[in-house]
Design a protein around this motif. Structure first.
Motif, PDB file in Angstrom:
ATOM      1  N   GLN A 123       0.829  -1.203   0.000  1.00 35.25           N
ATOM      2  CA  GLN A 123       0.000   0.000   0.000  1.00 35.25           C
ATOM      3  C   GLN A 123       0.864   1.254   0.000  1.00 35.25           C
ATOM      4  OE1 GLN A 123      -3.220  -0.024   2.747  1.00 35.25           O
ATOM      5  NE2 GLN A 123      -3.791   2.112   2.386  1.00 35.25           N
ATOM      6  N   GLY A 164      -0.079   5.099   0.382  1.00 37.97           N
ATOM      7  CA  GLY A 164      -1.215   5.984   0.647  1.00 37.97           C
ATOM      8  C   GLY A 164      -2.503   5.201   0.564  1.00 37.97           C
ATOM      9  N   SER A 165      -3.410   5.641  -0.308  1.00 38.69           N
ATOM     10  CA  SER A 165      -4.661   4.913  -0.513  1.00 38.69           C
ATOM     11  C   SER A 165      -4.579   3.895  -1.636  1.00 38.69           C
ATOM     12  CB  SER A 165      -5.800   5.906  -0.815  1.00 38.69           C
ATOM     13  OG  SER A 165      -6.042   6.749   0.290  1.00 38.69           O
ATOM     14  N   LEU A 202     -11.300  -2.394  -0.015  1.00 37.32           N
ATOM     15  CA  LEU A 202     -10.398  -2.287  -1.159  1.00 37.32           C
ATOM     16  C   LEU A 202     -11.171  -2.609  -2.426  1.00 37.32           C
ATOM     17  CD1 LEU A 202      -7.571  -2.132  -2.525  1.00 37.32           C
ATOM     18  CD2 LEU A 202      -7.354  -4.598  -2.057  1.00 37.32           C
ATOM     19  N   VAL A 205      -7.741   0.839  -4.915  1.00 39.67           N
ATOM     20  CA  VAL A 205      -7.803   1.946  -3.971  1.00 39.67           C
ATOM     21  C   VAL A 205      -8.487   1.458  -2.704  1.00 39.67           C
ATOM     22  CG1 VAL A 205      -8.619   4.288  -3.549  1.00 39.67           C
ATOM     23  CG2 VAL A 205      -7.919   3.606  -5.862  1.00 39.67           C
ATOM     24  N   ALA A 206      -7.899   1.788  -1.551  1.00 39.64           N
ATOM     25  CA  ALA A 206      -8.450   1.388  -0.262  1.00 39.64           C
ATOM     26  C   ALA A 206      -9.171   2.569   0.382  1.00 39.64           C
ATOM     27  CB  ALA A 206      -7.342   0.886   0.655  1.00 39.64           C
ATOM     28  N   PHE A 207     -10.376   2.295   0.882  1.00 37.15           N
ATOM     29  CA  PHE A 207     -11.152   3.276   1.630  1.00 37.15           C
ATOM     30  C   PHE A 207     -11.449   2.665   2.994  1.00 37.15           C
ATOM     31  CE2 PHE A 207     -12.205   3.669  -2.853  1.00 37.15           C
ATOM     32  CZ  PHE A 207     -12.003   5.017  -3.091  1.00 37.15           C
ATOM     33  N   ASP A 208     -10.753   3.151   4.018  1.00 43.06           N
ATOM     34  CA  ASP A 208     -10.919   2.610   5.354  1.00 43.06           C
ATOM     35  C   ASP A 208     -10.649   1.100   5.315  1.00 43.06           C
ATOM     36  OD1 ASP A 208     -11.399   2.547   8.068  1.00 43.06           O
ATOM     37  OD2 ASP A 208     -13.576   2.392   7.837  1.00 43.06           O
TER      38      ASP A 208
END
Length: 206
Positions: free
Chosen positions: A46, A48-49, A108, A102-105
């Motif tokens: 990873q 960042g996001s 993924l 892209v990961a959000f919280d």
């Protein structure tokens, strides 16, 4: 580990036959579904996001089928009796794929693609999916993700599906029946779509 459902689509080209009984041989598109399951291993990194990684998997696929075939004679009335004509598709496949997402919280979303292979063929694979990081205390100290993934695989059989007897034709006027033979050559691409659920046991976070 993963489990899901797969659909095959086999597409052979129409063949025009000469010889004792001229006519046209048709291979209707055949779709067949069945259970798939297997295991996967990979690595994510990873920034960042953004998440990039590699994944390889090996799958069992219960989607082999008998293939439909039809023959329409040219100017010779009679009856075509199809024989047993299996597509002889492999009952397993594997992939080696790159992943980017892209990961959000704890979620993924990713795209994936790369090489697909069977025991006697290679092709390509592309798709995407989503993963959720489950609470750590559900499975002890290792992080675990649950995901849903869809993959499209395509295998090219070198434009040669060989030849062979696919049925017999009995002329209406009587006399002996003639074997109907599929000629060597022509398109024999096999496409395969997989929808599956995945459970990943991860060491560390994304």
């Amino acid at each position: 580990m993963n489990a899901g459902w797969g659909w095959r689509d086999n597409d052979r080209q129409t063949a025009v036959l000469g010889g004792a009984v001229p006519g046209t041989l048709f291979f209707p598109d055949n779709g067949d579904g069945g259970f798939t399951g297997g295991g996967q291993i990979g690595y994510n990194y990873q920034i960042g996001s953004f998440v990039i990684g590699l994944e390889t998997d090996i799958q069992w696929a219960d989607t082999d089928q008998e293939e439909n075939v039809a023959f329409i004679p040219a100017g010779v009335p009679g009856t075509f009796v199809p024989g047993t004509f299996n597509n002889d598709l492999s009952d397993w496949f594997g992939t080696v794929r790159a992943r980017a997402g892209v990961a959000f919280d704890r979620v993924l979303i990713y795209a994936t693609g790369g090489l697909a292979y069977t025991d006697d063929n290679t092709g390509w694979v592309a798709g995407g999916g989503v993963e959720w990081a489950l609470p750590v205390n559900w499975f002890g100290s290792s992080a675990v993700t649950f995901g849903l993934e869809g993959l499209w695989l395509s295998f090219d059989d070198d434009d040669d599906f060989g030849g062979g007897v696919v049925g017999s034709f009995q002329p209406a006027a009587g006399g002996p029946a003639f074997d109907v033979v599929a000629p060597a050559g022509g398109s024999d691409d096999n496409d395969f779509f997989v929808a599956r659920a995945k459970l990943n046991f991860k060491f560390g976070t994304y």
